[in-house]
Design a protein around this motif. Structure first.
Motif, PDB file in Angstrom:
ATOM      1  N   GLN A 208     -33.378  38.637 -72.341  1.00  0.00           N
ATOM      2  CA  GLN A 208     -34.198  38.650 -72.130  1.00  0.00           C
ATOM      3  C   GLN A 208     -35.429  37.775 -72.605  1.00  0.00           C
ATOM      4  OE1 GLN A 208     -36.407  41.446 -70.606  1.00  0.00           O
ATOM      5  NE2 GLN A 208     -34.149  41.423 -70.080  1.00  0.00           N
ATOM      6  N   ILE A 209     -34.404  37.164 -73.850  1.00  0.00           N
ATOM      7  CA  ILE A 209     -35.688  36.974 -74.977  1.00  0.00           C
ATOM      8  C   ILE A 209     -35.212  35.322 -74.487  1.00  0.00           C
ATOM      9  CG2 ILE A 209     -35.349  35.237 -77.507  1.00  0.00           C
ATOM     10  CD1 ILE A 209     -33.796  37.673 -78.534  1.00  0.00           C
ATOM     11  N   GLN A 210     -34.511  34.983 -73.466  1.00  0.00           N
ATOM     12  CA  GLN A 210     -34.692  33.779 -73.213  1.00  0.00           C
ATOM     13  C   GLN A 210     -35.379  33.752 -71.387  1.00  0.00           C
ATOM     14  OE1 GLN A 210     -30.659  33.236 -71.624  1.00  0.00           O
ATOM     15  NE2 GLN A 210     -30.286  31.945 -72.991  1.00  0.00           N
ATOM     16  N   LYS A 211     -35.574  34.522 -71.250  1.00  0.00           N
ATOM     17  CA  LYS A 211     -36.546  34.737 -70.571  1.00  0.00           C
ATOM     18  C   LYS A 211     -38.616  35.559 -70.791  1.00  0.00           C
ATOM     19  CE  LYS A 211     -35.540  38.258 -67.514  1.00  0.00           C
ATOM     20  NZ  LYS A 211     -35.406  38.889 -66.263  1.00  0.00           N
ATOM     21  N   MET A 212     -39.111  35.523 -71.929  1.00  0.00           N
ATOM     22  CA  MET A 212     -40.084  35.976 -71.970  1.00  0.00           C
ATOM     23  C   MET A 212     -40.914  34.848 -72.076  1.00  0.00           C
ATOM     24  SD  MET A 212     -39.394  36.616 -75.969  1.00  0.00           S
ATOM     25  CE  MET A 212     -39.131  35.416 -77.393  1.00  0.00           C
ATOM     26  N   GLN A 213     -42.142  35.298 -71.673  1.00  0.00           N
ATOM     27  CA  GLN A 213     -42.981  34.190 -71.105  1.00  0.00           C
ATOM     28  C   GLN A 213     -44.365  34.722 -72.087  1.00  0.00           C
ATOM     29  OE1 GLN A 213     -43.228  31.740 -69.624  1.00  0.00           O
ATOM     30  NE2 GLN A 213     -41.160  31.703 -69.350  1.00  0.00           N
ATOM     31  N   PRO A 214     -44.783  34.153 -72.954  1.00  0.00           N
ATOM     32  CA  PRO A 214     -46.411  34.541 -73.727  1.00  0.00           C
ATOM     33  C   PRO A 214     -47.521  35.443 -72.954  1.00  0.00           C
ATOM     34  CG  PRO A 214     -45.958  31.640 -73.489  1.00  0.00           C
ATOM     35  CD  PRO A 214     -45.436  32.606 -73.379  1.00  0.00           C
ATOM     36  N   ASP A 215     -47.711  36.233 -73.617  1.00  0.00           N
ATOM     37  CA  ASP A 215     -49.158  36.774 -72.772  1.00  0.00           C
ATOM     38  C   ASP A 215     -50.640  35.664 -71.981  1.00  0.00           C
ATOM     39  OD1 ASP A 215     -49.785  36.653 -74.682  1.00  0.00           O
ATOM     40  OD2 ASP A 215     -49.516  39.330 -75.073  1.00  0.00           O
ATOM     41  N   ALA A 216     -51.626  36.487 -72.055  1.00  0.00           N
ATOM     42  CA  ALA A 216     -52.822  35.725 -72.104  1.00  0.00           C
ATOM     43  C   ALA A 216     -53.431  35.354 -73.141  1.00  0.00           C
ATOM     44  CB  ALA A 216     -53.637  36.849 -71.047  1.00  0.00           C
ATOM     45  N   GLN A 217     -53.061  36.009 -74.466  1.00  0.00           N
ATOM     46  CA  GLN A 217     -53.313  35.704 -75.915  1.00  0.00           C
ATOM     47  C   GLN A 217     -52.578  34.656 -76.327  1.00  0.00           C
ATOM     48  OE1 GLN A 217     -53.605  38.890 -75.015  1.00  0.00           O
ATOM     49  NE2 GLN A 217     -55.432  39.166 -74.721  1.00  0.00           N
ATOM     50  N   GLY A 218     -51.658  34.067 -75.462  1.00  0.00           N
ATOM     51  CA  GLY A 218     -50.286  33.458 -75.990  1.00  0.00           C
ATOM     52  C   GLY A 218     -49.371  33.790 -77.164  1.00  0.00           C
ATOM     53  N   LYS A 219     -49.179  35.397 -77.172  1.00  0.00           N
ATOM     54  CA  LYS A 219     -48.567  36.330 -77.823  1.00  0.00           C
ATOM     55  C   LYS A 219     -46.958  36.703 -77.112  1.00  0.00           C
ATOM     56  CE  LYS A 219     -49.488  39.214 -81.053  1.00  0.00           C
ATOM     57  NZ  LYS A 219     -49.546  40.171 -81.278  1.00  0.00           N
ATOM     58  N   TYR A 220     -46.103  36.601 -77.798  1.00  0.00           N
ATOM     59  CA  TYR A 220     -44.780  36.484 -77.116  1.00  0.00           C
ATOM     60  C   TYR A 220     -44.388  38.257 -76.936  1.00  0.00           C
ATOM     61  CZ  TYR A 220     -43.594  32.285 -77.076  1.00  0.00           C
ATOM     62  OH  TYR A 220     -43.620  30.594 -75.959  1.00  0.00           O
ATOM     63  N   PRO A 221     -43.648  39.077 -76.560  1.00  0.00           N
ATOM     64  CA  PRO A 221     -43.157  39.703 -76.037  1.00  0.00           C
ATOM     65  C   PRO A 221     -42.058  40.497 -77.140  1.00  0.00           C
ATOM     66  CG  PRO A 221     -42.079  39.133 -74.188  1.00  0.00           C
ATOM     67  CD  PRO A 221     -43.494  37.915 -75.209  1.00  0.00           C
ATOM     68  N   PHE A 222     -41.542  39.905 -77.733  1.00  0.00           N
ATOM     69  CA  PHE A 222     -40.767  40.361 -79.140  1.00  0.00           C
ATOM     70  C   PHE A 222     -40.592  39.298 -80.440  1.00  0.00           C
ATOM     71  CE2 PHE A 222     -38.343  41.443 -74.520  1.00  0.00           C
ATOM     72  CZ  PHE A 222     -39.233  42.900 -75.072  1.00  0.00           C
ATOM     73  N   THR A 223     -40.826  39.979 -81.290  1.00  0.00           N
ATOM     74  CA  THR A 223     -40.573  38.511 -82.683  1.00  0.00           C
ATOM     75  C   THR A 223     -38.621  37.999 -82.600  1.00  0.00           C
ATOM     76  OG1 THR A 223     -40.494  40.586 -84.193  1.00  0.00           O
ATOM     77  CG2 THR A 223     -42.419  40.032 -83.517  1.00  0.00           C
TER      78      THR A 223
END
Length: 105
Positions: free
Chosen positions: A70-85
């Motif tokens: 999940q961490i490897q696949k995550m992409q930033p949202d429209a505001q540039g924030k990632y879903p996980f820290t």
């Protein structure tokens, strides 16, 4: 991003190896204690121990593998924030959102 993928992978490998080694050593003794007739069939005992240790090693490592993926696949949202820290945040959000069985899907 402030986490290290290699730390997650090292933890995954360590947990898998420790679980597999412990169970592989303990299962033959348990089988011999409860089933004395198996003393002569040592091959069966070690085959059973290997099967049980493989199952538990997989069961223990799958949640770590899920979080890593999940961490490897995550992409930033429209505001540039990632879903996980980080890995723990991913694990807690997964449990809260989908429940603990999601780690095994």
């Amino acid at each position: 991003l402030n986490w290290d993928y290699f730390e997650v992978i090292k933890l995954l490998i360590c947990c898998t190896q420790l679980t597999q080694e412990y169970i592989h050593v303990e299962i033959p003794y348990i089988l011999k204690m409860y089933f004395p007739s198996f003393k002569k069939e040592i091959g069966f005992i070690f085959a059973a121990a290997s099967a049980v240790s493989g199952f538990f090693a997989s069961a223990c490592s799958l949640p770590f593998d899920y979080v890593k993926t999940q961490i490897q696949k995550m992409q930033p949202d429209a505001q540039g924030k990632y879903p996980f820290t980080g890995p723990l945040d991913c694990a807690f959000k997964t449990i809260k959102t989908h429940g603990p069985l999601k780690f095994y899907s």
